[in-house]
Design an enzyme around this catalytic site. Structure first.
Site, PDB file in Angstrom:
ATOM      1  N   PHE A  25     -28.341 -14.118  94.025  1.00  0.00           N
ATOM      2  CA  PHE A  25     -28.470 -12.747  93.539  1.00  0.00           C
ATOM      3  C   PHE A  25     -29.418 -12.670  92.348  1.00  0.00           C
ATOM      4  O   PHE A  25     -30.274 -11.791  92.273  1.00  0.00           O
ATOM      5  CB  PHE A  25     -27.080 -12.221  93.165  1.00  0.00           C
ATOM      6  N   GLU A  38     -21.024   0.407  91.830  1.00  0.00           N
ATOM      7  CA  GLU A  38     -22.140   0.476  92.772  1.00  0.00           C
ATOM      8  C   GLU A  38     -21.749  -0.173  94.091  1.00  0.00           C
ATOM      9  O   GLU A  38     -21.140  -1.240  94.122  1.00  0.00           O
ATOM     10  CB  GLU A  38     -23.379  -0.231  92.206  1.00  0.00           C
ATOM     11  N   HIS A  54     -21.298  -0.001  84.102  1.00  0.00           N
ATOM     12  CA  HIS A  54     -21.626   0.169  85.510  1.00  0.00           C
ATOM     13  C   HIS A  54     -21.429  -1.173  86.204  1.00  0.00           C
ATOM     14  O   HIS A  54     -22.125  -2.146  85.891  1.00  0.00           O
ATOM     15  CB  HIS A  54     -23.076   0.637  85.655  1.00  0.00           C
ATOM     16  N   SER A  98     -18.303   3.265  86.162  1.00  0.00           N
ATOM     17  CA  SER A  98     -18.911   3.547  87.460  1.00  0.00           C
ATOM     18  C   SER A  98     -19.055   2.274  88.275  1.00  0.00           C
ATOM     19  O   SER A  98     -19.104   1.170  87.727  1.00  0.00           O
ATOM     20  CB  SER A  98     -20.278   4.221  87.279  1.00  0.00           C
ATOM     21  N   ASP A 107     -38.229  -1.724  96.491  1.00  0.00           N
ATOM     22  CA  ASP A 107     -38.803  -2.973  96.987  1.00  0.00           C
ATOM     23  C   ASP A 107     -39.302  -2.800  98.410  1.00  0.00           C
ATOM     24  O   ASP A 107     -38.648  -2.158  99.235  1.00  0.00           O
ATOM     25  CB  ASP A 107     -37.752  -4.083  96.962  1.00  0.00           C
TER      26      ASP A 107
END
Length: 295
Positions: A225, A22, A275, A20, A115
């Site tokens: 990041f 994102e 992922h 998968s 967040d």
């Protein structure tokens, strides 16, 4: 549209990992074009099983997240996992959003605390949810949704009580109705194995736990990041990043090699899927999948 639960069960039956990707909603028209005309087609050529679309801090990309999920499912027939957060949403607003998801045949939701915009400490919205476990339970009560939740192999950055306490809260989300876990990115597989084994052995968790992986694109970008998400960079990795700090092409080549090696070890350990945090870019993720012979 198939649910992530159905996808994971089918892949498990064939002894193959689910793959998968994102994406995040682009902020500009140029970003939209790059995603849909260049990077998404290249990633789809790698035959993923599903994708996920993030939800901006404070829900600020809510409408765009939903639009991207809808477009990917309609145009590409790829199941899309919509992120949904507690921030700035009342129960009634969440219920209305779920009805929109249902109308668009979006059965898959990643339930998150989320967040607040501009950083700072999370404050529950009056009439809303304080914990993501409450959001999970609320979605479960609506029926006909496949619910994922986030896990943090190194502990959530906001949890001052340590990773074991954070993992206990993850168990609460699973008990509330989460069907599977997708983890935050990490660079030391030992952190993931400790996390997975503690959940299964100590807490009795049986749902699939999918590791989140990123192929480093540049030294500066990954430093920023990881500061935001709380993932640590192991000393040996940091030393190599220092060497390629001014050469993004070299950093990307190293990132592909590192992610490939990381994924190979995870696959040998029997993870149910991989992922990939693509950062809306195709080349490095596709290269890793080709190295793994999964593309």
């Amino acid at each position: 549209m198939r649910s992530i639960c159905e996808i994971l069960a089918a892949k498990n039956a064939t002894k193959k990992p689910a793959v998968s990707f994102e994406f995040f909603p682009p902020k500009t028209d140029e970003g939209d074009r790059a995603l849909f005309e260049k990077h998404l087609p290249a990633l789809l050529a790698a035959t993923p099983d599903f994708c996920s679309v993030t939800y901006g801090a404070g829900g600020m990309t809510r409408d765009k997240t939903l639009a991207i999920v809808d477009r990917i499912q309609r145009e590409h027939k790829l199941p899309a996992l919509a992120h949904l957060t507690c921030v700035n949403h009342t129960r009634d607003e969440i219920h209305a959003l779920l009805e929109k998801f249902r109308a668009l045949d979006c059965r898959n939701i990643l339930a998150l605390r989320g967040d607040p915009p501009g950083g700072g400490e999370f404050q529950p919205t009056p009439g809303g949810f304080e914990f993501s476990s409450q959001l999970v339970r609320f979605i479960r009560e609506q029926g006909n949704f496949s619910i994922g939740t986030a896990g943090f192999p190194e502990g959530h950055i906001a949890n001052k009580n340590g990773k074991l306490d954070d993992w206990k809260h993850l168990k609460e989300k699973i008990d509330a109705g989460a069907d599977y876990v997708i983890t935050q990115l990490f660079f030391d597989n030992a952190d993931f194995f400790e996390f997975r084994d503690h959940l299964a052995g100590k807490l009795g968790v049986k749902v699939p736990i999918i590791p989140g992986v990123i192929a480093i694109l540049s030294a500066a970008q990954i430093q920023k990041f990881t500061q935001l998400c709380g993932a640590k960079i192991p000393p040996r990795l940091q030393a190599r990043l220092n060497e390629v700090a001014r050469d993004d092409e070299a950093a990307a080549r190293f990132g592909i090699a590192y992610a490939t090696q990381q994924c190979e070890e995870l696959l040998r350990a029997g993870v149910p899927g991989l992922h990939f945090y693509t950062l809306n870019k195709a080349p490095s993720t596709v290269a890793v999948l080709k190295n793994l012979r999964l593309a």
